[in-house]
Scaffold this active site. Structure first.
Site, PDB file in Angstrom:
ATOM      1  N   GLY A 239      28.784  62.558  49.210  1.00  0.00           N
ATOM      2  CA  GLY A 239      28.880  62.737  47.765  1.00  0.00           C
ATOM      3  C   GLY A 239      30.081  62.145  47.077  1.00  0.00           C
ATOM      4  N   GLU A 275      29.536  63.494  55.794  1.00  0.00           N
ATOM      5  CA  GLU A 275      28.447  62.509  55.694  1.00  0.00           C
ATOM      6  C   GLU A 275      28.642  61.526  54.542  1.00  0.00           C
ATOM      7  OE1 GLU A 275      25.012  64.978  55.106  1.00  0.00           O
ATOM      8  OE2 GLU A 275      25.045  65.774  57.133  1.00  0.00           O
ATOM      9  N   PRO A 276      29.692  60.747  54.538  1.00  0.00           N
ATOM     10  CA  PRO A 276      29.869  59.810  53.421  1.00  0.00           C
ATOM     11  C   PRO A 276      28.930  58.614  53.548  1.00  0.00           C
ATOM     12  CG  PRO A 276      31.634  59.531  55.020  1.00  0.00           C
ATOM     13  CD  PRO A 276      30.764  60.642  55.538  1.00  0.00           C
ATOM     14  N   GLY A 277      28.341  58.213  52.442  1.00  0.00           N
ATOM     15  CA  GLY A 277      27.494  57.018  52.426  1.00  0.00           C
ATOM     16  C   GLY A 277      28.090  55.997  51.480  1.00  0.00           C
ATOM     17  N   ARG A 278      27.995  56.300  50.192  1.00  0.00           N
ATOM     18  CA  ARG A 278      28.447  55.377  49.157  1.00  0.00           C
ATOM     19  C   ARG A 278      29.933  55.008  49.299  1.00  0.00           C
ATOM     20  NH1 ARG A 278      26.100  55.590  43.904  1.00  0.00           N
ATOM     21  NH2 ARG A 278      25.418  57.686  44.479  1.00  0.00           N
ATOM     22  N   TYR A 318      19.308  55.106  36.924  1.00  0.00           N
ATOM     23  CA  TYR A 318      20.343  56.102  36.577  1.00  0.00           C
ATOM     24  C   TYR A 318      21.220  55.654  35.400  1.00  0.00           C
ATOM     25  CZ  TYR A 318      19.438  56.774  41.601  1.00  0.00           C
ATOM     26  OH  TYR A 318      18.862  56.900  42.842  1.00  0.00           O
ATOM     27  N   CYS A 346       9.055  42.222  34.274  1.00  0.00           N
ATOM     28  CA  CYS A 346       8.426  42.508  32.986  1.00  0.00           C
ATOM     29  C   CYS A 346       8.552  43.975  32.602  1.00  0.00           C
ATOM     30  CB  CYS A 346       6.973  42.075  33.044  1.00  0.00           C
ATOM     31  SG  CYS A 346       6.890  40.309  33.288  1.00  0.00           S
ATOM     32  N   GLU A 347       9.775  44.415  32.435  1.00  0.00           N
ATOM     33  CA  GLU A 347      10.044  45.762  31.938  1.00  0.00           C
ATOM     34  C   GLU A 347      11.310  45.691  31.116  1.00  0.00           C
ATOM     35  OE1 GLU A 347       9.809  49.346  33.942  1.00  0.00           O
ATOM     36  OE2 GLU A 347       8.345  48.687  35.427  1.00  0.00           O
ATOM     37  N   TYR A 375      22.930  51.831  48.255  1.00  0.00           N
ATOM     38  CA  TYR A 375      21.794  52.132  47.391  1.00  0.00           C
ATOM     39  C   TYR A 375      21.349  50.916  46.586  1.00  0.00           C
ATOM     40  CZ  TYR A 375      23.390  56.734  48.774  1.00  0.00           C
ATOM     41  OH  TYR A 375      23.777  57.807  49.518  1.00  0.00           O
TER      42      TYR A 375
END
Ligand code: LLP
Length: 425
Positions: A239, A275-278, A318, A346-347, A375
């Site tokens: 987190g 548990e670090p990811g980012r 986000y 096309c958005e 991510y």
């Protein structure tokens, strides 16, 4: 600090100019820096040195086996949330005794695969999952080492879509029910429930919510121990946020984060799982893209690039803002313009940046989106029948394609016409 810096006017990943990689692999592509991954992993390892702590990199952030392998080589464990991630972690060389399995909907097959592999711990998130774990472990003749992920009802003060520890979120078991679940588990033959886990969200840039959650875990450990339950491990989740752009949120350092963990939980004699990811992978990667057109719109200038929301979904999903920089350093006399950087999908939501100041660019120029190591590739899709961009890994002056571009031909080769649509059928 990361290892994507200008040198001689060219943006480099460590010693390799991004332009050189672009000419070899084409655009768009992801580029990861080994030195940055190592630096970030070490920041956590150093911060927890001297404690019984296991740093389990959250593979979901970037699950390329080369990235996991680089971290495994430094001693990292892995936090996995699917059978697929488990497979990758094992293939990349993470020892099973350093793997924790989290996630709200682990299937029977996934649980069986984790038990067969001999993972360190499975964090259960519901009563039926606990029953399933007991059943599967019994059928395999093993005892499952388990933790319970609690929902501490804490507001992580982050984007609502990545906030996971509030009452009403799908994650964890209500903290007030922890005791009851432990009692149920103690009557089970094939489950040894000895851990408490918590993960309150992602891209958290304030230590306060962590502290609140950890204090709650501390209280739970005390209650459970007082009732005779063995509590030998505490999993504090991931987190910790990162900085995405100058002037944006500034994240606390791993050292400050570690102090928060230690002061709440350090004296309980438990193994700590982090548990670090980012925080490990985020700033260790960029997404490099080429300008297709510069379009002067009615009220804005659009820089249309060849990467899109299928390559980096975070801005569309986000509202995230990532810094974007040119691969050629802007000269002192550069003409800075306010532009919208957009992809070809096309958005209307396929926008990387609105009203961003960029030195004037033209068709063919290379730009890099920073902080695309976490991510980004993992959330990629084939939307609009766009290929999956290749991933590259740099180490010093060497680089390697660690995932090839996955083309639309590759994808179409797996599609078939049903017989009733075939010509003459
Ligand atoms: N542990 C568990 C149980 C998790 O669910 C997560 C992330 C982590 C660890 C790692 O969290 P980190 O240290 O990376 O914040 N796609 C979103 C982020 C989703 C995070 C999901 N869980 C984004 O791009 O912001």
């Amino acid at each position: 600090m990361d290892h994507f810096q200008y040198h001689g006017g060219r943006l480099r990943a460590e010693d390799v100019p991004l332009e050189d990689i672009a000419s070899e692999v084409g655009t768009p592509f992801y580029c990861y820096s080994t030195a940055t991954l190592e630096r970030h992993y070490r920041a956590f390892a150093d911060a927890f040195a001297g404690m019984d702590a296991m740093i389990c990199y959250a593979v979901k952030a970037n699950s390329n086996i080369a990235v996991i392998g680089a971290l495994a080589g430094l001693g990292a464990g892995a936090d996995v949330v699917s059978g697929g991630e488990l497979k990758r972690a094992l293939a990349a060389g993470v020892p099973p005794e350093k793997i924790v399995f989290s996630g709200v909907g682990k299937s029977e097959d996934e649980i069986a695969a984790a038990l067969k592999a001999g993972v360190a711990r499975i964090n259960i998130e519901s009563d039926p999952e606990l029953d399933c774990l007991n059943r599967v472990a019994a059928s395999l003749g093993v005892t499952a080492s388990a933790g319970i992920r609690v929902n501490p009802d804490v507001d992580a003060n982050t984007h609502e879509k990545i906030s996971t520890g509030k009452r009403g979120n799908k994650f964890g078991i209500e903290w007030t029910r922890t005791h009851e679940v432990f009692i149920r588990a103690s009557a089970m033959d094939a489950v040894s429930l000895t851990g408490v886990a918590v993960h309150i969200g992602s891209q958290i840039t304030d230590l306060k919510p962590f502290e609140e959650a950890f204090v709650r875990v501390r209280g739970l450990a005390a209650i459970l121990r007082a009732d005779g339950h063995l509590i030998d491990s505490l999993d504090v989740g991931g987190g910790l946020g990162v900085s995405y752009e100058d002037g944006g949120d500034v994240a606390p350092s791993p050292a400050d984060y570690a102090k928060t963990v230690k002061s709440a939980l350090g004296d309980l004699g438990c193994k700590l799982i982090i548990e670090p990811g980012r925080a490990i992978a985020g700033n260790a990667g960029v997404l490099v893209m080429r300008v297709i057109y510069v379009k002067e719109g009615a009220s804005r200038t659009f820089v249309i690039v060849d990467a899109a929301m299928n390559d980096l979904l975070r801005p569309a999903l986000y509202g995230a803002r990532h810094a974007i920089v040119p691969a050629r350093e802007a000269s002192s006399g550069a003409n800075w313009r306010e532009v919208d950087v957009v992809g070809p999908v096309c958005e209307t939501g396929d926008v990387f940046a609105k009203q961003m100041l960029l030195p004037e660019v033209k068709t063919g120029d290379l730009l890099a989106i920073r902080t695309a190591g976490a991510y980004a590739a993992v959330m990629g899709s084939f939307y609009n029948s766009r290929p999956l961009a290749p991933e590259t890994l740099v180490k010093g002056d060497a680089f390697q394609v660690v995932r090839e571009r996955i083309s639309v031909d590759d994808l179409m080769a797996r599609e078939t016409m049903p017989p009733w649509l075939e010509s003459g059928g």
